[in-house]
Design an enzyme around this catalytic site. Structure first.
Site, mmCIF file in Angstrom:
data_model
loop_
_atom_site.group_PDB
_atom_site.id
_atom_site.type_symbol
_atom_site.label_atom_id
_atom_site.label_comp_id
_atom_site.label_asym_id
_atom_site.label_seq_id
_atom_site.Cartn_x
_atom_site.Cartn_y
_atom_site.Cartn_z
ATOM 1 N N LYS A 152 -1.178 -6.464 -6.246
ATOM 2 C CA LYS A 152 -0.758 -6.626 -4.854
ATOM 3 C C LYS A 152 0.726 -6.985 -4.782
ATOM 4 O O LYS A 152 1.461 -6.483 -3.916
ATOM 5 C CB LYS A 152 -1.601 -7.709 -4.174
ATOM 6 N N ALA A 205 -10.044 3.233 7.857
ATOM 7 C CA ALA A 205 -10.703 2.791 9.092
ATOM 8 C C ALA A 205 -12.220 2.748 9.000
ATOM 9 O O ALA A 205 -12.872 2.165 9.868
ATOM 10 C CB ALA A 205 -10.289 3.687 10.261
#
Length: 342
Positions: free
Chosen positions: A132, A11
């Site tokens: 990924k 965050a």
């Protein structure tokens, strides 16, 4: 039924911060996993304070600490990971913790780029997209419910220079165009990516799907980008075309990681990895069609802000020059004995 409780991992990063803000703005009970060390970093401490003031719950822990991860997950319904691309494989402990917690109804991993299953670059990317893809395959193998966000390029990457290598501002005289200039790429602002992502959190239509973001007004070829910029500055630019072969040669001659901007340009604007395929309903959905109400910044609007910044910069330079001239004249008059200045 209330809105899902959302845990954001990462965050304090640029996208992670936007995701947390969007989650709060959408009235999701929002939690952020925070390392102890983050509080000793001035910028991160400020970000965390603003999120806390806005209503986010800060949970101390890290992806290296399994017990803190599991404890955090037991308090939420959805996990969104926004770690950097360098940390993609560090999501493996997150996946393990999701299995251990046993209560997560959706995981949104840190893909946030083009679909790693759609790239056509062989090994040019030094494993950037294969890592990924490895995480996505692991999520599927573990049977974890997920949504992946394929947002393509962040708007603050490459676009500020109009895709000019080594530049920080758009060209005013000469512009380099890669390939034939007709292949389209996609740019989306990070705050808009966050808003689309949060819209998908409780949407069953996105379960075990890839949400593709190709907003109208944000899908442009290099020729179209240049034409748009020319219309805004009121002049034609000298165009220099770099062929696929020339770009590939330059990529191979330039050491990693200095060649990665070229690799991403080759992927998007030569191979067309962001737009060459149709979105298949079996595995994907179009985010802008799912959420037509969602407002976003277009490329044209973004280029307007660059033009404004350029104009403001020129005004600052003129003011600095004016002050310098005035000071010089005053000093000259003083040296020449102008009594009005004594």
């Amino acid at each position: 039924m209330g809105k899902s409780r959302v845990l954001i991992i990462g965050a304090t990063g640029n996208l992670g911060h936007q995701l947390a803000k969007a989650s709060l703005q959408s009235s999701h009970p929002t939690f952020a996993l925070v390392r102890d060390s983050a509080f000793s970093h001035p910028h991160k401490r400020h970000v965390l304070q603003t999120l806390s003031d806005a209503g986010a719950t800060l949970l101390k822990g890290s992806i290296e600490d399994e017990s803190s991860l599991v404890e955090a997950m037991k308090q939420v319904d959805v996990v969104i990971c926004a770690v950097s691309s360098k940390q993609v494989l560090d999501q493996k402990p997150v996946i393990k913790a999701i299995k251990l917690a046993g209560c997560i109804k959706k995981f949104i991993p840190s893909e946030f780029g083009l679909d790693p299953e759609k790239t056509q670059m062989s090994d040019l990317d030094h494993g950037f997209y294969s890592r990924k893809a490895e995480i996505r395959h692991l999520i599927e193998a573990e049977g974890i419910p997920y949504t992946c966000i394929s947002c393509n390029f962040f708007m603050n990457y490459l676009l500020p220079s109009l895709v000019q290598l080594g530049a920080k501002t758009p060209p005013m005289d000469k512009v380099t165009i890669f390939g034939n200039g007709n292949v389209k790429g996609v740019f989306v602002k990070q705050s808009d990516i966050a808003a689309f992502t949060i819209s998908a959190v409780d949407d069953p239509r996105t379960l075990n799907k890839v949400v593709y973001l190709r907003p109208p007004g944000n899908v442009y070829s290099m020729n179209e980008l240049v034409e748009l910029w020319e219309s805004k500055i009121g002049k034609k630019l000298e165009k220099v075309y770099v062929t696929e072969e020339e770009l590939l040669k330059k990529i191979k001659e330039t050491p990693f990681p200095d060649n990665m901007d070229m690799v991403f340009i080759y992927s998007a604007f030569v191979k067309g990895d962001q737009t060459y395929f149709d979105i298949e309903a079996s595995g994907g959905v179009d985010g802008t069609q799912l959420y037509p109400h969602q407002k976003y910044t277009t490329i044209s609007e973004y280029l307007d802000t660059l033009l404004e910044e350029k104009a403001e910069g020129q005004m600052d330079c003129k003011w600095i020059l004016f002050r310098a001239v005035v000071i010089f004249e005053v000093e000259e008059r003083f040296r020449n004995g102008d009594r009005c200045l004594q």
